[in-house]
Design a protein around this motif. Structure first.
Motif, PDB file in Angstrom:
ATOM      1  N   LYS A 310       7.346  92.738  -9.990  1.00 48.51           N
ATOM      2  CA  LYS A 310       8.305  92.083 -10.888  1.00 48.51           C
ATOM      3  C   LYS A 310       9.432  93.028 -11.284  1.00 48.51           C
ATOM      4  O   LYS A 310      10.598  92.617 -11.384  1.00 48.51           O
ATOM      5  CB  LYS A 310       7.579  91.544 -12.119  1.00 48.51           C
ATOM      6  N   ALA A 313      11.814  93.230  -8.391  1.00 49.39           N
ATOM      7  CA  ALA A 313      12.598  92.003  -8.292  1.00 49.39           C
ATOM      8  C   ALA A 313      13.752  92.013  -9.278  1.00 49.39           C
ATOM      9  O   ALA A 313      14.870  91.582  -8.954  1.00 49.39           O
ATOM     10  CB  ALA A 313      11.703  90.785  -8.533  1.00 49.39           C
ATOM     11  N   LYS A 316      16.660  94.213  -8.064  1.00 46.47           N
ATOM     12  CA  LYS A 316      17.487  93.595  -7.034  1.00 46.47           C
ATOM     13  C   LYS A 316      18.491  92.633  -7.629  1.00 46.47           C
ATOM     14  O   LYS A 316      19.537  92.389  -7.078  1.00 46.47           O
ATOM     15  CB  LYS A 316      16.608  92.865  -6.013  1.00 46.47           C
TER      16      LYS A 316
END
Length: 316
Positions: A310, A313, A316
């Motif tokens: 997580k 993510a 990004k």
């Protein structure tokens, strides 16, 4: 002269940027583009560019890099991915391997900080093996072509993943000197989802194959190098967990993911490296997950992997 080898697959949107970035920072160089199975206009674009040598290979980045090596004429070899670009001139020195700093997206990674404590070849090799996600990919490295040719080094085209780490490892074993440079020369692009970073449910077996392949290269290495290789293997176990087993797009239940983690940990190449961990090493932050698993706290280790996924993510 530096031979820049660019594997190009469906790279029509980024290839020109990549080539121009090399040209803008270098004078004595050649650029070799190897198109490998594109379904867009990559090959046509490559042939329209000035002062580049263009070849075609079978599909696969290893096939493309190997063809580039077959045609290279420079003293030095540098690999550049077509969706990345060069930020500065590569630092040519007397050492056999130059490891340069780079940026991933907007995050800079300064590998020059390692130079002071890793001046001898064994300590430098150990540092690289223990940090494969930072410096074992072939981009951002400058390698001597005569070493590559003398020992007939080529990429293992049957490997789906970690093929560049395998090549770098085999090259390292023939080096007499390594230099870690603070010069920021390479931009690793996060524009597209790469094969390495995307979930497909099949990479675990690929990593197992790659680790076994690399293990064959270190049979005659020193005990210190073989111990460092155990860290190399365990760091790839972490990669499997983050990019495959606990990936957000993996639809398996949490229980199934934990059971699969246990299964992978018991694969001989990972089990051997895991059992090789001393208690002292297990207490280091980067190995604490393995300490949890040694204590049979697999579900807790799994939750930490989920948090890492997580966090990645969000970055990004």
């Amino acid at each position: 002269m530096i031979s820049f080898i660019i594997p190009a697959y469906n790279a029509e949107k980024s290839l020109k940027r990549c080539v121009e970035s090399i040209r803008s920072h270098h004078e004595n160089y050649e650029i070799i583009i190897v198109e490998n199975g594109s379904t867009d206009q990559t090959y046509e674009l490559a042939n329209s560019l000035d002062k580049v040598r263009v070849f075609q290979s079978e599909k696969g980045v290893s096939n493309a890099r190997n063809m580039g090596l077959d045609h290279a004429r420079g003293e030095w070899i540098a690999f550049v991915d077509a969706d990345d670009y060069v930020l500065n001139s590569y630092e040519e020195r007397d050492e056999d391997l130059i490891v340069m700093s780079y940026e991933v997206g907007s995050h800079r990674v300064d590998l020059g900080l390692w130079q002071e404590n890793n001046t001898d070849i064994e300590s430098a090799t150990i540092m690289m093996l223990e940090n494969p996600t930072k410096c074992m990919a072939v981009w951002g490295l400058l390698m001597r072509r005569d070493i590559i040719e003398r020992y007939q080094l080529r990429f293992a085209s049957h490997l789906r993943v970690a093929e560049d780490g395998d090549f770098t490892l085999r090259y390292l074993l023939h080096c007499k000197s390594i230099y870690f440079s603070s010069r920021n020369v390479y931009h690793y692009s996060l524009d597209d989802t790469s094969v390495m970073r995307s979930y497909d449910g099949r990479k675990t077996e690929g990593y197992i194959e790659a680790m076994n392949e690399s293990k064959n290269a270190i049979n005659d290495a020193s005990l210190s190098i073989r111990k460092a290789f155990s860290s190399y293997v365990l760091m790839h176990f972490n990669v499997i967990m983050v990019r495959e087993n606990y990936a957000l797009s993996n639809q398996s239940s949490y229980k199934e993911k934990v059971e699969n983690m246990k299964r992978v940990l018991n694969v001989p190449i990972f089990k051997e490296a895991y059992q090789d961990l001393s208690l002292k090493t297990s207490l280091k932050p980067r190995y604490l997950l393995f300490l949890l698993m040694k204590c049979h706290l697999h579900s807790l280790a799994g939750l930490i992997y989920v948090l890492r996924v997580k966090q990645n993510a969000r970055k990004k």
